[in-house]
Design an enzyme around this catalytic site. Structure first.
Site, PDB file in Angstrom:
ATOM      1  N   HIS A  92       0.881  -1.173   0.000  1.00 19.65           N
ATOM      2  CA  HIS A  92       0.000   0.000   0.000  1.00 19.65           C
ATOM      3  C   HIS A  92       0.914   1.217   0.000  1.00 19.65           C
ATOM      4  O   HIS A  92       2.016   1.168   0.550  1.00 19.65           O
ATOM      5  CB  HIS A  92      -0.838  -0.054   1.280  1.00 19.65           C
ATOM      6  CG  HIS A  92      -1.919   0.972   1.368  1.00 19.65           C
ATOM      7  ND1 HIS A  92      -1.666   2.283   1.675  1.00 19.65           N
ATOM      8  CD2 HIS A  92      -3.263   0.881   1.215  1.00 19.65           C
ATOM      9  CE1 HIS A  92      -2.810   2.955   1.709  1.00 19.65           C
ATOM     10  NE2 HIS A  92      -3.797   2.124   1.421  1.00 19.65           N
ATOM     11  N   GLN A 146      -3.968  -4.990   7.128  1.00 18.76           N
ATOM     12  CA  GLN A 146      -4.944  -5.917   6.540  1.00 18.76           C
ATOM     13  C   GLN A 146      -4.914  -7.301   7.172  1.00 18.76           C
ATOM     14  O   GLN A 146      -5.701  -8.169   6.786  1.00 18.76           O
ATOM     15  CB  GLN A 146      -4.716  -6.044   5.026  1.00 18.76           C
ATOM     16  CG  GLN A 146      -4.896  -4.744   4.257  1.00 18.76           C
ATOM     17  CD  GLN A 146      -6.339  -4.253   4.251  1.00 18.76           C
ATOM     18  OE1 GLN A 146      -7.286  -5.004   4.523  1.00 18.76           O
ATOM     19  NE2 GLN A 146      -6.529  -2.976   3.953  1.00 18.76           N
ATOM     20  N   ASP A 183       3.593  -4.078   7.964  1.00 20.64           N
ATOM     21  CA  ASP A 183       2.345  -3.318   7.880  1.00 20.64           C
ATOM     22  C   ASP A 183       1.210  -4.323   8.085  1.00 20.64           C
ATOM     23  O   ASP A 183       0.886  -5.097   7.186  1.00 20.64           O
ATOM     24  CB  ASP A 183       2.257  -2.652   6.499  1.00 20.64           C
ATOM     25  CG  ASP A 183       0.895  -2.019   6.248  1.00 20.64           C
ATOM     26  OD1 ASP A 183       0.043  -2.023   7.166  1.00 20.64           O
ATOM     27  OD2 ASP A 183       0.681  -1.526   5.127  1.00 20.64           O
ATOM     28  N   LYS A 224      -9.717  -0.362  11.134  1.00 19.45           N
ATOM     29  CA  LYS A 224      -9.936  -1.562  10.314  1.00 19.45           C
ATOM     30  C   LYS A 224     -10.250  -2.767  11.189  1.00 19.45           C
ATOM     31  O   LYS A 224     -10.622  -3.821  10.701  1.00 19.45           O
ATOM     32  CB  LYS A 224      -8.711  -1.836   9.447  1.00 19.45           C
ATOM     33  CG  LYS A 224      -8.583  -0.853   8.279  1.00 19.45           C
ATOM     34  CD  LYS A 224      -7.483  -1.272   7.347  1.00 19.45           C
ATOM     35  CE  LYS A 224      -7.550  -0.593   6.006  1.00 19.45           C
ATOM     36  NZ  LYS A 224      -7.195   0.803   5.975  1.00 19.45           N
ATOM     37  N   CYS A 278      -4.544   2.528  -3.732  1.00 23.96           N
ATOM     38  CA  CYS A 278      -3.302   3.023  -3.119  1.00 23.96           C
ATOM     39  C   CYS A 278      -2.182   2.012  -3.294  1.00 23.96           C
ATOM     40  O   CYS A 278      -1.362   1.814  -2.394  1.00 23.96           O
ATOM     41  CB  CYS A 278      -3.498   3.363  -1.648  1.00 23.96           C
ATOM     42  SG  CYS A 278      -4.711   4.642  -1.371  1.00 23.96           S
TER      43      CYS A 278
END
Lengths: 151, 411
Positions: free
Chosen positions: B125, B205, B202, B228, B368
């Site tokens: 991303h 997700q 990261d 999220k 993104c």
């Protein structure tokens, strides 16, 4: 179930311009070209114009690039509208179109002048798609503004 | 066959927005999740009964808020496998992007020199890509990419070829927001450490979809966003190894992050305060703690199982549509949350626009992740993403909507 507003923008005319554009090609002897991008969706468009400087006439207009049906059809409709017109008339149509997209009421004469492009009026109620409809016109604005500063 | 029944939905009632919009097929949880009532009520409860600035607790309310924040730190540390005893290695900020910027802007300059390399994957991303572009430019370092195959898998050979003695930092998405694949983080971390480099993850997700254990992953930093994982907007989390947080300089400076200030100098507080300049979103952090409690009550393993069934059903229905081009792994079990696709010959914004008219929310665009889409040979795509609160009827609606798109565009 369908609220209608989204699907109704995909009129037969718009779908036809998208599927069978008349002005989607690279103009080899363009006097002006300008890239327009729509950062939010990654749409890219190059607008080509051949302007007769002596008479201030847009002799030929075309575009290339990729984007959604609305941006592509809008570009095709615009090219058809401005080709053969004077630069001043193109500027007037540009003002009418941007005004319409931003929600201004159009007179019957204005609607007639914008021809099929006036069908995009309902986009003004779809904020996510306004940029798509405007892309070609904003790119035109880029060319005409640049041309004026160069003069 | 699995015992999970995706036609029933015991979770929807927990989510006021979903419960009040029964016709909405919300398939954009990878962008932001819906929030359960307990989280929304927690914000209300905070402002009505707890509100005070958590400035080191000089009176009862303020002490309570400070304790609530520390308690959320503990919950999060436990939630991501860092251990409650290491709660002070949890740093609050605004979102995963800011968390990654702390690492790229405050930590990276302490290890990056001219000619060094930072290694990231092609599926990052922008929030785990642009900070590294900038860090490399400043240091005169090179940004190196790990490329995947068309199914989204990064091979061991690729990792061995790209992670080497020049590598100082490896940073990767745990789960791709476009392809839904889970990257081999533990292996990347192993190779990074063998080469004296640091591993940054990261987790934006992954955290909403699977149990996460930073110790098992073997990483040095781990970032995610509260919104999220069913928490309110505005709260991000960075976990880092204590000795690294201790030795690196602060990112933002100002109030609340100092021990002592003179006219010309200042002494930083220890972490986490060192990285939390200014007044924090105390209500948001408190509600994030409630969100984590909710997620643990449902159970991340249960969510993962239900989402796997949803993904299998989605893939099966999509495979039956002749005009769908799948982006990413063919095997639905390789996806967590995200299912990306294109409708042949139709721009994604037209697809999402028409679906929107049918009350179906999906994402369309470059997500993104522009370098990934260019690598895959496309500019944009559509993405439907699922969470455990979705059910089979959401997917049925999506398929009906796509059939309408197909009819309108004659594909």
């Amino acid at each position: 179930m369908s609220n209608g507003s989204t699907s109704s923008i995909y009129s037969a005319a718009l779908m036809d311009h998208n599927a069978h554009p008349d002005y989607r090609y690279e103009l080899e002897d363009a006097t002006h070209s300008h890239d327009g991008i729509n950062a939010s969706c990654g749409d890219e468009l190059t607008l080509y114009l051949r302007i007769d400087d002596e008479n201030d006439i847009i002799e030929e207009a075309s575009f290339t690039g990729h984007g959604c049906a609305i941006s592509q059809a809008s570009a095709d409709m615009m090219a058809g509208l401005i080709e053969g017109e004077s630069v001043d008339e193109a500027k007037r149509l540009l003002g009418l179109f941007i005004g319409m997209i931003q929600g201004n009421e159009l007179s019957e004469d204005d609607i007639e002048d914008l021809d099929e492009a006036a069908e995009l009026q309902s986009i003004s109620r779809m904020p996510a798609r306004v940029k798509c409809a405007e892309l070609a016109w904003r790119t035109l604005n880029g060319i005409l503004t640049e041309r004026e500063t160069e003069k | 066959m699995s015992s999970i029944d995706i036609t029933s939905n015991p979770y929807k009632k927990d989510f006021p927005l979903l419960a009040s919009m029964p016709d909405l097929a919300f398939l954009d949880s990878a962008a932001t999740a819906q929030r359960p009532a307990c989280v929304i009520e927690a914000l209300d409860h905070f402002y009505k009964t707890m509100n005070a600035n958590p400035l080191r607790g000089l009176y009862e309310l303020s002490i309570e808020v400070t304790e609530a924040i520390d308690s959320t730190r503990k919950s999060i540390a436990r939630f991501i496998g860092a251990g409650e005893e290491n709660a002070r290695d949890i740093i609050f900020n605004r979102n995963a992007s800011e968390a990654l910027n702390i690492v790229a802007q405050a930590f990276a300059p302490t290890v990056l020199e001219e000619g060094d390399e930072v290694c990231i994957t092609i599926m990052e991303h922008h929030s785990n890509l642009i900070p590294w572009q900038q860090a490399c430019k400043k240091a005169g370092a090179k940004l190196v990419y790990l490329y995947c195959d068309k199914n989204g898998f990064i091979s061991d050979e690729e990792m061995q070829a790209k992670i080497g003695p020049k590598t100082k930092i490896v940073s990767a998405a745990h789960v791709s927001n476009v392809l839904g694949v889970t990257n081999p983080i533990a292996r990347m971390a192993q190779l990074a450490h063998e080469n004296g480099a640091y591993m940054v993850v990261d987790g934006a997700q992954s955290v909403p979809h699977m149990p996460v254990d930073v110790t098992e992953l073997g990483c040095d930093f781990f970032a995610f966003s509260g919104h999220k994982v069913f928490g309110p907007f505005g709260v991000g989390v960075l976990w880092g190894k204590h000795e690294l947080l201790e030795s690196m300089p602060p990112f933002l400076t100002g109030g609340e992050m100092i021990d002592y200030v003179s006219e010309q100098d200042a002494v930083w507080s220890p972490p986490p305060e060192k990285f939390e300049a200014g007044t924090q979103d105390a209500a948001g952090i408190y509600a994030t703690g409630v969100a984590i409690d909710y997620a643990e009550k449902v159970g991340l393993a249960a969510m993962e199982q239900r989402e796997r069934e949803l993904m299998r059903y989605l893939a099966e229905r999509m495979d039956a549509l002749k005009f769908i081009e799948v982006v990413g792994p063919a095997d639905p079990d390789a996806r967590s949350g995200a299912y990306s696709f294109n409708v042949t010959g139709v721009h994604p914004h037209d697809v999402s626009g028409i679906l929107s008219g049918e009350n179906i929310a999906i994402r369309a665009g470059h997500h993104c992740a522009q370098p990934l889409l260019l690598f895959l040979g496309m500019h944009t795509c559509c993405r439907a993403s699922v969470a455990f609160y979705n059910d089979a009827s959401d997917i049925d609606k999506l398929v009906e909507g796509l059939e309408l798109v197909g009819r309108m565009f004659n594909v």
